[in-house]
Write a protein that holds these residues in place. Structure first.
Motif, mmCIF file in Angstrom:
data_model
loop_
_atom_site.group_PDB
_atom_site.id
_atom_site.type_symbol
_atom_site.label_atom_id
_atom_site.label_comp_id
_atom_site.label_asym_id
_atom_site.label_seq_id
_atom_site.Cartn_x
_atom_site.Cartn_y
_atom_site.Cartn_z
ATOM 1 N N SER A 1 6.313 47.524 -13.152
ATOM 2 C CA SER A 1 6.696 46.150 -12.863
ATOM 3 C C SER A 1 7.987 46.088 -12.050
ATOM 4 C CB SER A 1 6.874 45.368 -14.162
ATOM 5 O OG SER A 1 7.399 44.097 -13.894
ATOM 6 N N ASN A 2 8.989 46.840 -12.484
ATOM 7 C CA ASN A 2 10.246 46.825 -11.725
ATOM 8 C C ASN A 2 11.169 47.950 -12.158
ATOM 9 O OD1 ASN A 2 11.708 46.046 -13.966
ATOM 10 N ND2 ASN A 2 11.950 43.939 -13.347
ATOM 11 N N GLU A 3 12.323 47.996 -11.507
ATOM 12 C CA GLU A 3 13.373 48.937 -11.873
ATOM 13 C C GLU A 3 14.718 48.354 -11.471
ATOM 14 O OE1 GLU A 3 13.680 52.719 -9.705
ATOM 15 O OE2 GLU A 3 12.159 51.921 -8.366
ATOM 16 N N ALA A 4 15.776 48.929 -12.033
ATOM 17 C CA ALA A 4 17.123 48.439 -11.741
ATOM 18 C C ALA A 4 18.143 49.457 -12.218
ATOM 19 C CB ALA A 4 17.374 47.097 -12.430
ATOM 20 N N TYR A 5 19.378 49.236 -11.801
ATOM 21 C CA TYR A 5 20.521 50.013 -12.282
ATOM 22 C C TYR A 5 21.503 49.045 -12.930
ATOM 23 C CZ TYR A 5 18.838 53.779 -9.312
ATOM 24 O OH TYR A 5 18.067 54.756 -8.740
ATOM 25 N N TYR A 6 21.949 49.393 -14.107
ATOM 26 C CA TYR A 6 22.981 48.634 -14.810
ATOM 27 C C TYR A 6 24.190 49.555 -14.968
ATOM 28 C CZ TYR A 6 19.882 44.827 -16.465
ATOM 29 O OH TYR A 6 19.046 43.733 -16.562
ATOM 30 N N THR A 7 25.371 48.965 -14.995
ATOM 31 C CA THR A 7 26.585 49.729 -15.238
ATOM 32 C C THR A 7 27.249 49.194 -16.493
ATOM 33 O OG1 THR A 7 26.901 50.069 -12.874
ATOM 34 C CG2 THR A 7 28.810 50.461 -14.291
ATOM 35 N N LYS B 1 18.818 65.019 -11.143
ATOM 36 C CA LYS B 1 19.824 65.455 -10.158
ATOM 37 C C LYS B 1 19.877 64.502 -8.967
ATOM 38 C CE LYS B 1 19.593 70.260 -11.570
ATOM 39 N NZ LYS B 1 19.055 71.599 -11.303
ATOM 40 N N LEU B 2 18.715 64.036 -8.511
ATOM 41 C CA LEU B 2 18.695 63.071 -7.404
ATOM 42 C C LEU B 2 19.354 61.760 -7.801
ATOM 43 C CD1 LEU B 2 15.125 63.561 -5.872
ATOM 44 C CD2 LEU B 2 17.319 63.971 -4.747
ATOM 45 N N LEU B 3 19.036 61.254 -8.992
ATOM 46 C CA LEU B 3 19.662 60.019 -9.465
ATOM 47 C C LEU B 3 21.167 60.205 -9.626
ATOM 48 C CD1 LEU B 3 16.984 58.878 -12.071
ATOM 49 C CD2 LEU B 3 17.573 57.718 -9.932
ATOM 50 N N PHE B 4 21.575 61.353 -10.133
ATOM 51 C CA PHE B 4 22.994 61.670 -10.328
ATOM 52 C C PHE B 4 23.726 61.668 -8.986
ATOM 53 C CE2 PHE B 4 26.529 64.685 -10.636
ATOM 54 C CZ PHE B 4 27.143 64.317 -11.818
ATOM 55 N N GLU B 5 23.149 62.330 -7.977
ATOM 56 C CA GLU B 5 23.792 62.399 -6.654
ATOM 57 C C GLU B 5 23.891 61.021 -6.007
ATOM 58 O OE1 GLU B 5 21.528 65.286 -4.483
ATOM 59 O OE2 GLU B 5 22.042 66.880 -5.910
ATOM 60 N N GLY B 6 22.849 60.218 -6.136
ATOM 61 C CA GLY B 6 22.872 58.889 -5.532
ATOM 62 C C GLY B 6 23.777 57.904 -6.250
ATOM 63 N N ALA B 7 24.128 58.201 -7.489
ATOM 64 C CA ALA B 7 24.935 57.276 -8.292
ATOM 65 C C ALA B 7 26.306 57.015 -7.683
ATOM 66 C CB ALA B 7 25.085 57.792 -9.723
ATOM 67 N N LEU B 8 26.903 58.019 -7.058
ATOM 68 C CA LEU B 8 28.226 57.820 -6.470
ATOM 69 C C LEU B 8 28.149 56.847 -5.298
ATOM 70 C CD1 LEU B 8 31.190 58.450 -6.570
ATOM 71 C CD2 LEU B 8 30.749 60.511 -5.223
ATOM 72 N N ARG B 9 27.104 56.967 -4.488
ATOM 73 C CA ARG B 9 26.928 56.022 -3.369
ATOM 74 C C ARG B 9 26.665 54.611 -3.887
ATOM 75 N NH1 ARG B 9 24.370 60.663 -1.698
ATOM 76 N NH2 ARG B 9 22.302 59.947 -2.346
ATOM 77 N N ARG B 10 25.812 54.505 -4.918
ATOM 78 C CA ARG B 10 25.541 53.176 -5.492
ATOM 79 C C ARG B 10 26.822 52.587 -6.079
ATOM 80 N NH1 ARG B 10 20.914 56.103 -6.836
ATOM 81 N NH2 ARG B 10 21.697 56.608 -8.916
ATOM 82 N N ARG B 11 27.635 53.426 -6.710
ATOM 83 C CA ARG B 11 28.889 52.948 -7.300
ATOM 84 C C ARG B 11 29.835 52.436 -6.209
ATOM 85 N NH1 ARG B 11 34.139 55.330 -9.169
ATOM 86 N NH2 ARG B 11 34.702 54.146 -11.028
ATOM 87 N N GLN B 12 29.943 53.198 -5.120
ATOM 88 C CA GLN B 12 30.814 52.763 -4.033
ATOM 89 C C GLN B 12 30.340 51.435 -3.450
ATOM 90 O OE1 GLN B 12 31.225 56.027 -1.251
ATOM 91 N NE2 GLN B 12 32.721 57.059 -2.574
ATOM 92 N N LEU B 13 29.048 51.273 -3.314
ATOM 93 C CA LEU B 13 28.513 50.003 -2.812
ATOM 94 C C LEU B 13 28.839 48.864 -3.774
ATOM 95 C CD1 LEU B 13 26.953 48.559 -0.624
ATOM 96 C CD2 LEU B 13 24.845 49.180 -1.804
ATOM 97 N N ARG B 14 28.679 49.095 -5.085
ATOM 98 C CA ARG B 14 29.027 48.062 -6.077
ATOM 99 C C ARG B 14 30.505 47.692 -5.968
ATOM 100 N NH1 ARG B 14 25.262 50.961 -9.394
ATOM 101 N NH2 ARG B 14 26.830 52.404 -10.133
ATOM 102 N N LEU B 15 31.359 48.705 -5.817
ATOM 103 C CA LEU B 15 32.801 48.444 -5.736
ATOM 104 C C LEU B 15 33.166 47.675 -4.466
ATOM 105 C CD1 LEU B 15 34.172 51.845 -7.093
ATOM 106 C CD2 LEU B 15 34.203 49.625 -8.254
ATOM 107 N N ILE B 16 32.512 47.996 -3.359
ATOM 108 C CA ILE B 16 32.765 47.267 -2.110
ATOM 109 C C ILE B 16 32.320 45.819 -2.267
ATOM 110 C CG2 ILE B 16 32.047 47.022 0.299
ATOM 111 C CD1 ILE B 16 31.888 50.128 0.370
ATOM 112 N N LEU B 17 31.100 45.620 -2.752
ATOM 113 C CA LEU B 17 30.581 44.255 -2.912
ATOM 114 C C LEU B 17 31.400 43.446 -3.914
ATOM 115 C CD1 LEU B 17 26.751 44.983 -2.873
ATOM 116 C CD2 LEU B 17 28.134 43.962 -1.048
ATOM 117 N N GLY B 18 31.985 44.112 -4.902
ATOM 118 C CA GLY B 18 32.822 43.437 -5.895
ATOM 119 C C GLY B 18 34.268 43.270 -5.452
ATOM 120 N N GLY B 19 34.591 43.707 -4.227
ATOM 121 C CA GLY B 19 35.942 43.568 -3.699
ATOM 122 C C GLY B 19 36.951 44.526 -4.320
ATOM 123 N N LYS B 20 36.474 45.599 -4.949
ATOM 124 C CA LYS B 20 37.368 46.557 -5.605
ATOM 125 C C LYS B 20 37.569 47.832 -4.796
ATOM 126 C CE LYS B 20 36.156 44.808 -10.126
ATOM 127 N NZ LYS B 20 35.523 45.044 -11.406
#
Length: 170
Positions: free
Chosen positions: A106-112, A136-155
């Protein structure tokens, strides 16, 4: 702190879609599903750090297929990366039509989530050691997703997002 494996945080939550959970089309309401996903993700994050956790962010929840009245919802949650006080949790959601014995994504998502100490302040979390290729793939991509979240959140400033910049620079 002892490192933990993603499998140690794995949670499966199952719900039955009842009339009060649906919209006028007989589909599970997105808000109800997000509520259930938040619970499953919190359980996974709490298992990882053995502490109370709070939701810090929710990334792009994509709805691929509706879940109908009377169907079963299976939510799978697992920590994909741990940072200093926060954890990213990946969720996959599957619907199951018991009458026709049919399962579908049905769907997927990432929560922090952020772990809290007894004074409700952020506290360190154990590092995560991925084992499987998917982990390992999810782990490696997590840093990029985190940076995107921080940019979008103005942090974070875009120029400071080295992992994201590396994707676009030759």
């Amino acid at each position: 702190m002892e490192p933990r494996k993603p499998s140690e945080s794995f949670v499966v939550m199952t719900e039955l879609v009842l009339p009060n959970d649906t919209n006028v089309f007989g589909n599970l309401m997105g808000g109800r599903l997000m509520y259930w996903m938040d619970i499953a993700a919190a359980l996974a994050a709490g298992k990882h750090c053995n502490a109370p956790v709070v939701t810090a962010s929710v990334d792009n929840i994509s709805f691929e297929a509706p879940i109908k009245l009377g169907n079963v919802v299976n939510i799978q949650a697992k920590v994909t990366r741990a940072f200093s006080t926060s954890m990213e949790v990946h969720l996959s959601v599957y619907g199951e039509d018991l009458t026709h014995q049919y399962k579908y994504k049905s769907n997927e998502a990432y929560y922090t989530f952020v772990a809290l100490d007894p004074n409700r302040k952020p506290r360190p979390v154990p590092p995560l050691v991925p084992e499987t290729d998917t982990e390992k793939l999810l782990f490696e991509g997590a840093l990029r997703r985190r940076q995107l979240r921080l940019i979008l959140g103005g942090k974070m400033k875009p120029n400071d997002a080295t992992e994201l910049k590396a994707l676009f620079q030759p």
